[in-house]
Structures are given as structure tokens and as C-alpha cells.
Design a protein around this motif. Structure first.
Motif, PDB file in Angstrom:
ATOM      1  N   ASP A 392       0.831  -1.192   0.000  1.00 12.89           N
ATOM      2  CA  ASP A 392       0.000   0.000   0.000  1.00 12.89           C
ATOM      3  C   ASP A 392       0.874   1.253   0.000  1.00 12.89           C
ATOM      4  OD1 ASP A 392       0.953   0.342   2.594  1.00 12.89           O
ATOM      5  OD2 ASP A 392      -0.906  -0.333   3.561  1.00 12.89           O
ATOM      6  N   ALA A 433      -7.980  -0.729  -5.433  1.00 17.79           N
ATOM      7  CA  ALA A 433      -8.870   0.104  -6.218  1.00 17.79           C
ATOM      8  C   ALA A 433      -8.566   1.577  -5.975  1.00 17.79           C
ATOM      9  CB  ALA A 433     -10.326  -0.213  -5.877  1.00 17.79           C
ATOM     10  N   ARG A 434      -9.218   2.442  -6.728  1.00 16.94           N
ATOM     11  CA  ARG A 434      -8.977   3.876  -6.602  1.00 16.94           C
ATOM     12  C   ARG A 434      -9.301   4.390  -5.199  1.00 16.94           C
ATOM     13  NH1 ARG A 434      -8.635   7.846 -10.508  1.00 16.94           N
ATOM     14  NH2 ARG A 434      -9.381   6.395 -12.121  1.00 16.94           N
ATOM     15  N   ASP A 435     -10.335   3.802  -4.565  1.00 15.37           N
ATOM     16  CA  ASP A 435     -10.743   4.284  -3.244  1.00 15.37           C
ATOM     17  C   ASP A 435      -9.918   3.685  -2.117  1.00 15.37           C
ATOM     18  OD1 ASP A 435     -11.611   1.681  -3.206  1.00 15.37           O
ATOM     19  OD2 ASP A 435     -13.717   2.128  -2.830  1.00 15.37           O
ATOM     20  N   PRO A 486      -9.098   1.802 -15.760  1.00 16.25           N
ATOM     21  CA  PRO A 486      -9.255   3.176 -15.268  1.00 16.25           C
ATOM     22  C   PRO A 486     -10.681   3.541 -14.901  1.00 16.25           C
ATOM     23  CG  PRO A 486      -7.777   3.138 -17.154  1.00 16.25           C
ATOM     24  CD  PRO A 486      -8.344   1.762 -17.042  1.00 16.25           C
ATOM     25  N   ASP A 487     -11.674   2.941 -15.557  1.00 15.02           N
ATOM     26  CA  ASP A 487     -13.066   3.267 -15.242  1.00 15.02           C
ATOM     27  C   ASP A 487     -13.624   2.421 -14.106  1.00 15.02           C
ATOM     28  OD1 ASP A 487     -13.254   0.814 -16.440  1.00 15.02           O
ATOM     29  OD2 ASP A 487     -14.617   1.434 -18.052  1.00 15.02           O
ATOM     30  N   GLY A 488     -12.795   1.601 -13.472  1.00 16.49           N
ATOM     31  CA  GLY A 488     -13.224   0.812 -12.324  1.00 16.49           C
ATOM     32  C   GLY A 488     -13.614  -0.610 -12.637  1.00 16.49           C
ATOM     33  N   LYS A 697       0.605   1.808  -7.129  1.00 16.47           N
ATOM     34  CA  LYS A 697      -0.622   2.541  -6.847  1.00 16.47           C
ATOM     35  C   LYS A 697      -0.612   3.911  -7.513  1.00 16.47           C
ATOM     36  CE  LYS A 697      -3.817   3.541  -3.089  1.00 16.47           C
ATOM     37  NZ  LYS A 697      -4.065   3.500  -1.638  1.00 16.47           N
ATOM     38  N   ARG A 698       0.543   4.584  -7.493  1.00 14.94           N
ATOM     39  CA  ARG A 698       0.641   5.881  -8.165  1.00 14.94           C
ATOM     40  C   ARG A 698       0.569   5.700  -9.674  1.00 14.94           C
ATOM     41  NH1 ARG A 698       5.868   9.262  -6.841  1.00 14.94           N
ATOM     42  NH2 ARG A 698       6.777   7.673  -8.193  1.00 14.94           N
ATOM     43  N   TYR A 700      -1.196   3.559 -11.282  1.00 18.74           N
ATOM     44  CA  TYR A 700      -2.590   3.326 -11.672  1.00 18.74           C
ATOM     45  C   TYR A 700      -3.477   4.538 -11.415  1.00 18.74           C
ATOM     46  CZ  TYR A 700      -2.138  -1.676 -12.647  1.00 18.74           C
ATOM     47  OH  TYR A 700      -1.817  -2.883 -13.218  1.00 18.74           O
ATOM     48  N   TRP A 701      -3.336   5.122 -10.219  1.00 15.78           N
ATOM     49  CA  TRP A 701      -4.315   6.119  -9.805  1.00 15.78           C
ATOM     50  C   TRP A 701      -3.731   7.510  -9.589  1.00 15.78           C
ATOM     51  CZ3 TRP A 701      -8.071   3.426 -11.241  1.00 15.78           C
ATOM     52  CH2 TRP A 701      -8.178   2.075 -10.942  1.00 15.78           C
ATOM     53  N   GLN A 703      -1.691   8.608  -7.321  1.00 17.16           N
ATOM     54  CA  GLN A 703      -1.613   9.023  -5.925  1.00 17.16           C
ATOM     55  C   GLN A 703      -0.220   8.740  -5.396  1.00 17.16           C
ATOM     56  OE1 GLN A 703      -4.614   6.765  -4.009  1.00 17.16           O
ATOM     57  NE2 GLN A 703      -6.326   7.707  -5.092  1.00 17.16           N
TER      58      GLN A 703
END
Length: 704
Positions: A392, A433-435, A486-488, A697-698, A700-701, A703
Motif C-alpha cells: 500500500d 482500487a482507486r478508493d 481506469p473506469d473501475g 498505486k501511483r 494506476y491512480w 496518488q
């Protein structure tokens, strides 16, 4: 390819050998032989008896079957629970005489007559249930004694009220409706019996009570150990049996209005013959309402037809006895040898020719080395089977283990660990996931999500069923890796639709193409299959274009690319078609390339055996499973490749000492973290010349 190879290839492509095994696994196969016997009986007597299928003949037969069918189902309920009830014939006679006495002599209203008669049958069943269920007396002897006692009670009632019954003719249309009325053109007794059969089917197949009955019949000790009230269940089956047998007596009393000493004599033998002939097991744990219906129709046709062609009652009983003997023999032999026979025909290898294995020496991009030797072990002997590994934003490591936990190793030193979530099944592929929630493939369960609050949520455990599939391929058996678009949308692989988690090596023996890739859309809550007939699809990784993903087919030794969006939507292209080993998980690298784990290395013996499906079939039938040919999974490898399929580097552990078996790897902040489904550790390797701030994670999203 030689001519002989071409012939073998086309033979196994055109002949679906696996269908036989799949058909034999279906529960409805047990009904095939009873249905065939029913068809033969109808054909034989239909040709011997004039007007056999006439309206009057069929109507009379149906009324008798309505009563007889209830008795067979009464006996079936007890048999499914592992018991036997020889008193059903006497309870039927008791129901007949009690109903006639209450109707003709006591002149009670019809509803009370039916209620009190069924209560008498239930009382006899309760006595049987208490003696067999709670006092643990032998069912055969107990119900035989009950048969004698109830028959004596029937004779006493008959002696006292026979004249009074014969002297009165009730003036009640409602009463005669039970025996002579019609509902939608069918005799009422037939409609009632069909309704009872439907209820019995739903109870046995859809309710907890029915599952308890089946469990008790399968193994009373096991049922007791899991908390099922065995004695109460057994007692309840006898109560239901007595109630249905008495209800059949009510229908008989309404139809004929006669009381005689011979009513119900020998009926238990006919009912037992029908129940066993229909496929209900004498050993318990296997039976259904459909089997009872099929068997009862067959026996009823046989008995009535023998009477119509002039066979004496002795000849009819002799035939029933012979049929019962044959049915018992078939039941015992089939029950004893079914799994043995199924194990010989279910595994169905097909022809599979892999491309020549690339060299692993010299200037080959797959040249052997010892670059995995410096791998350090995290959680050594404190983790069992970390198939996938993921980190994470706080650098904590998450892995699954064999006992159904997702374990978290806490950064920065990873000495401390905790159970992040207990999911129950076998955690395999994972992705954030994004969240921030962790999406997990769980072998045998499906696709799940663990929220940041550690709440476990099921996303999906089924997909759309194939139109022409014999087995129910809507249920997810072995969801094993995933990635998130990207759209989940979640795209995940199911390695095989034929085998369970613990049987995954058998799929290699087949190499048939039993796998698929499935898409779950959280926006709509729908699940659908996007690719089928894949050879153990495994690792999935989103390509940076956001319109396609890479996926590995383990037993085919190749990596392919599938476009799920964009101008090339629906297209599949091979990226690497000739790997030296069996690919597993795929994940992104910091420089835009991709990491790939090889779970094992190809061997010449297995490559040759894949072209010899007959040899593999004989091996599966004649050799113990632990002596089958399997892939070499003692030597692990990690390689890095780009979107064109060019292999950039490989990392081996030739000695197999440090990290012998590899199913996954994940790059994170300058290190490569390695997992293996048969390992007892998580590996960590320092990478040189990479971006030490990069995280998946960065990537993909976006962050940090």
C-alpha cells in the motif's frame, strides 16, 4: 507437424471426450436409467395391451397413481434420511378405515375427517420416529413390528364397523371430489400428488431442513458433528411419512368407499420397489421427488398391465420381487463404483503442441543466472503460501495464506504482522482500487473486496452461463488474478471451470482450454465473460493505454494482449508465444515495462506428453496422482518484457535454495517483492537503476 500428429490433433479437437465425464457429474444422470426403464415398460405393455393409451385407461391409471405416488414419496423421505419404513402399507390401510369410519359412522365434516385421519398417520409415524430416532432401534425391525401392530388395529376396526360403513352412503360432493373430482382436466389425486412432489423437491433442494435430511442420510456421525439434530430429523421424516401414507388412504377411501382386510397388503413392497427403481438410494443421502415419481409411475404401469393381461397376483408379486432385486443390485453397485468410474473418465486430456522451448544459455535473453540469490526473506516460516504480494501507500505488505487470511506485514522492518482480514477461502490475486479498498480473487469463492475499514464485501461469485455448456459454468471455481481498468471495471481470470482449487495441476494434464477471463463492472453490478477457452489463464495486467490488458496462459506458455476498448476492441494478439516456462502473475515495472513470474520450467518429457493425449489419459487412470507427470515448479524465474514482447532481463535462482518457486512479484520503491503459492516467505530484492519513488498505486491512480 507430422501426419500422425495432425490426425491426433483433429481427433481430439472434433471428438468431445470430456462430455461423458461432465454428464456423469450431473445429478440428473441418476434419473437416466429409471427414465429408460419407464420408456421400455410403456413400449412393451403399450404393444401388448389394446387401447393402452386410451383416455379411460389413462384416467383410471392416473387416479391409482395419485394414491400410490404419495406412498412412494412417504417412503422416499425416510430413505433419503438413511432409514426404511415398512409400515406405509398398513398406515395406508389405517387411513382408509379411519376415514371411512369417521365419514360413514361418526358423520364428521369432511375437513375434520381428513385432518383426523392424517393425524392418525402422523401418530404412527411419531411412534416409529421415537423408536428409531431417539431410542436408536433398528428401522427395519421396528417398522416391521409397527406394520403388524397397525394391521391388527385395522382388522379390529374393520370387524367392529364394517357393516356400519357398508350400510351408509354419504351425501357429500366434497367428499367424493377427493376420489373422483377433476382439477384442470386432471384427477384431483394426481394434482395433489404433483403438488406434494413439488413441495418435497423444494424442501430437499432449497431449504435447510431438506439439507439436514440429506446430510443425515449421507453420514449421521458427520451430521451430528456439525451440529445437526440427527435424532429430531430422523423422527420428523417418519412423521411426514406416516402423514402422507394416511393422506393416500383418504384418497382411496373417497374413490372406492370400501373397507377390506386385504387393502394395503404388500403395498410396502411395491412402494419400496418403486422408490429404489426410481434411483433413490437404500443407503441414504441420495434421493429426490423426481425419482419417486418416475419409479411410482413405472411400477404402477407394470402392476396394472400385468392384471390386464391376465397374470395372477402371485406372478405379479414375483415380478415385483425380481425387479426390486435388480434395482437393489444396480443401486449398490452404482453407489460403490460411481466415483471410481467417474475418476477414470472425467480427466480428458487433449492434444497440445507447444512451440519449441527457447534456449536458456549463451546469448539467449532467458540465459540462466543467479540474480535471485541475494533475495532476503520476509516472514520466514510465519506465512504459508503467499501466492500474490502487494504493497500500500505506507509500504505495508499484503499477502494471502493457505488458511484463508490476508496477512499484513507492517513497514518499515516487516517484523510485525497482523491478520488484515479473514476471508475464509484461498486469497490469490490482489489489486488496490482507486478508493483504497483491496480487491481479491478468492479461490472457490469468487471476487471480493476488503474496504479500508476491513469490511469484507462480495463483488461477484458467478458470471453468465454458456448456452451449450453441460456443466454449470456460471459459478466461479478458481478466480486467480485480476487488474482494474481506469473506469473501475475489474477484469479477472478464472483458471479452470472443470476443477476446484486443490485440483489445479490436473488441468495441466488436460491442457484443454478450460479457462476464461471475466469482467465485473461495479457501476452496473454486472458480470460477464469476455474471453473463453483459454489454457489456464492466470496473470492479468492493465497496459498503460487504458484500453487493453496483458494476460498469461500458464499451460500454453504464452502471454497475450486483449483490447477491451478502443478501435481494436475484442482483438487478441500474442505478445510472447514461446516462453521457457509456465507464466503466472504479470505486474507493471517502473520504466513502463512489465514483470512476469514463471511458476515452473518446461521439461522435454512433459512437452512430449502434451502431444500424446492417449498416454496422459492412461496415466491418469492407472497411476497414482502423486506419480503423474507435472511441470517442474522447483525452479523459479522472474523476467521483464515490453509491450512488443521483447524480453529485457531475467532473474533466476538456479540452486532453488533462496526463492525456489515464484508465482508473483511486485515492484515498489526500488525493490521487487516476490511471492510463491508453495513458499513460506515473501522475498525482497533490491533493484539497481530504477526509480526508487515509483509505486504501482501511483502508476494506476496517480496518488503518492
Amino acid at each position: 507437424m507430422t501426419l500422425s500428429d495432425s490426425i491426433v490433433r483433429w481427433r481430439y479437437r472434433l471428438v468431445p471426450d470430456h462430455l461423458l465425464g461432465e454428464i456423469l457429474t450431473k445429478r440428473w444422470v441418476d434419473n437416466a436409467i429409471p427414465l429408460l426403464i419407464l420408456a421400455c415398460v410403456m413400449a412393451v405393455f403399450g404393444s401388448l395391451i389394446p387401447d393402452f393409451f386410451g383416455a379411460a385407461s389413462v384416467s383410471n391409471l392416473m387416479r391409482q397413481w395419485g394414491e400410490f405416488g404419495l406412498i412412494v414419496m412417504a417412503l422416499t423421505i425416510v430413505m433419503v434420511a438413511g432409514g426404511i419404513d415398512l409400515s406405509v402399507g398398513s398406515i395406508f390401510a389405517l387411513g382408509n378405515i379411519v376415514a371411512l369410519t369417521l365419514m360413514h359412522v361418526a358423520e364428521l365434516p369432511v375437513p375434520l375427517v381428513v385432518l383426523f385421519t392424517m393425524a392418525c398417520g402422523a401418530a404412527v409415524g411419531l411412534v416409529n420416529g421415537l423408536l428409531v430416532g431417539f431410542l436408536r432401534l433398528r428401522a427395519f425391525l421396528t417398522t416391521l413390528v409397527t406394520l403388524i401392530i397397525v394391521r391388527a388395529v385395522v382388522d379390529m376396526i374393520l370387524l367392529k364397523y364394517a357393516v356400519a360403513i357398508a350400510a351408509v352412503f354419504p351425501d357429500s360432493d366434497f367428499w367424493f371430489f377427493f376420489g373422483e373430482g377433476y382439477v384442470l382436466g386432471l384427477p384431483f389425486s394426481v394434482v395433489l400428488t404433483i403438488g406434494v412432489a413439488i413441495v418435497l423437491h423444494l424442501v430437499l433442494s432449497r431449504t435447510r431442513a431438506g439439507w439436514h435430511v440429506l446430510a443425515v442420510g449421507g453420514s449421521r456421525r458427520s451430521a451430528h458433528n456439525v451440529g445437526i439434530p440427527v435424532r429430531r430429523v430422523i423422527c420428523a421424516t417418519y412423521v411426514v411419512s406416516g402423514t402422507l401414507a394416511a393422506l393416500a388412504g383418504v384418497l382411496f377411501a373417497s374413490r372406492l368407499g370400501a373397507a377390506g382386510a386385504d387393502i394395503g397388503i404388500g403395498l410396502e413392497i411395491a412402494a419400496l420397489t418403486a422408490a429404489v427403481l426410481g434411483g433413490n438410494s437404500l443407503g441414504g443421502g441420495r434421493g429426490s421427488a423426481a425419482k419417486a415419481v418416475i419409479g411410482s409411475v413405472t411400477v404402477m404401469i407394470m402392476v396394472n398391465s400385468l392384471v390386464r393381461i391376465g397374470i395372477t397376483s402371485g406372478g405379479s408379486s414375483l415380478l415385483l420381487g425380481l425387479v426390486l432385486l435388480g434395482a437393489v443390485m444396480i443401486d449398490v453397485r452404482w453407489l460403490k463404483n460411481r466415483q471410481k468410474f467417474l475418476s477414470k473418465v472425467y480427466v480428458s486430456p487433449t492434444y497440445s503442441a507447444l512451440p519449441a522451448a527457447p534456449a536458456t544459455d549463451g546469448a539467449s535473453p532467458y540465459a540462466l543466472n543467479d540474480r535471485l540469490r541475494p533475495v532476503e526473506a520476509i516472514g520466514l516460516d510465519r506465512i504459508d503460501g503467499p501466492e500474490d504480494v502487494i504493497l500500500d501507500a505506507n509500504d505495508n505488505i499484503y499477502v494471502g495464506n493457505r488458511t484463508g487470511d490476508i496477512v499484513r506485514f507492517l513497514a518499515p522492518d516487516y517484523d510485525q504482522q497482523e491478520v488484515f482480514a479473514h476471508v475464509g477461502g484461498r486469497p490469490l490475486g490482489m489489486a488496490f482500487a482507486r478508493d483504497g479498498s483491496l480487491v481479491v480473487c478468492i479461490g472457490g469463492m469468487g471476487l471480493y473486496r476488503v474496504t479500508m475499514d476491513r469490511e469484507i464485501q462480495k463483488l461477484t461469485d458467478e458470471t453468465n452461463r454458456s448456452w451449450f455448456s453441460v456443466i454449470d459454468d456460471s459459478r466461479l471455481r478458481l478466480a486467480d488474478d485480476l487488474d482494474i481498468a481506469p473506469d473501475g471495471r475489474v477484469f479477472f481470470s478464472e483458471a479452470t471451470v472443470r476443477y476446484e482449487m486443490h485440483e489445479w495441476p490436473v488441468d495441466c494434464l488436460e491442457s484443454r482450454g478450460n479457462g476464461r477471463i471475466i469482467c465485473f463492472d461495479p457501476n452496473t453490478g454486472t458480470t460477464r465473460t469476455v474471453l473463453k477457452n483459454l489454457v489456464f489463464p492466470n496473470g492479468i495486467c492493465m497496459v498503460h493505454d487504458g484500453q487493453s490488458f496483458l494476460f498469461a496462459e500458464t499451460w500454453a506458455c504464452r502471454v497475450s494482449r486483449y483490447w477491451f476498448d478502443g478501435p481494436k476492441k475484442g482483438t487478441v494478439e500474442t505478445v510472447i508465444g514461446d516462453l521457457p516456462g509456465y507464466p503466472d502473475n504479470i505486474n507493471r515495472a517502473s520504466d513502463g515495462t512489465y514483470w512476469l513470474a514463471l511458476v515452473g520450467i518446461r521439461t522435454p518429457a512433459l512437452d512430449l506428453a502434451l502431444k500424446m493425449p492417449g498416454f496422459r489419459r492412461r496415466m491418469a487412470r492407472r497411476v497414482a496422482p502423486d506419480e503423474w507427470l507435472f511441470p517442474n515448479i522447483n525452479t523459479g524465474c522472474v523476467l521483464r518484457f515490453d509491450e512488443s514482447g521483447r524480453v529485457i532481463e531475467t532473474l533466476w535462482d538456479r540452486s532453488g535454495d533462496n526463492h525456489p518457486m515464484i508465482t508473483s512479484m511486485r515492484e515498489h520503491k526500488g525493490h521487487l517483492y516476490i511471492g510463491g503459492i508453495l513458499n513460506n516467505r515473501v522475498g525482497r530484492l533490491k533493484l539497481d537503476g530504477v526509480d526508487e519513488t515509483w509505486t504501482a498505486k501511483r502508476s494506476y491512480w496517480g496518488q503518492s
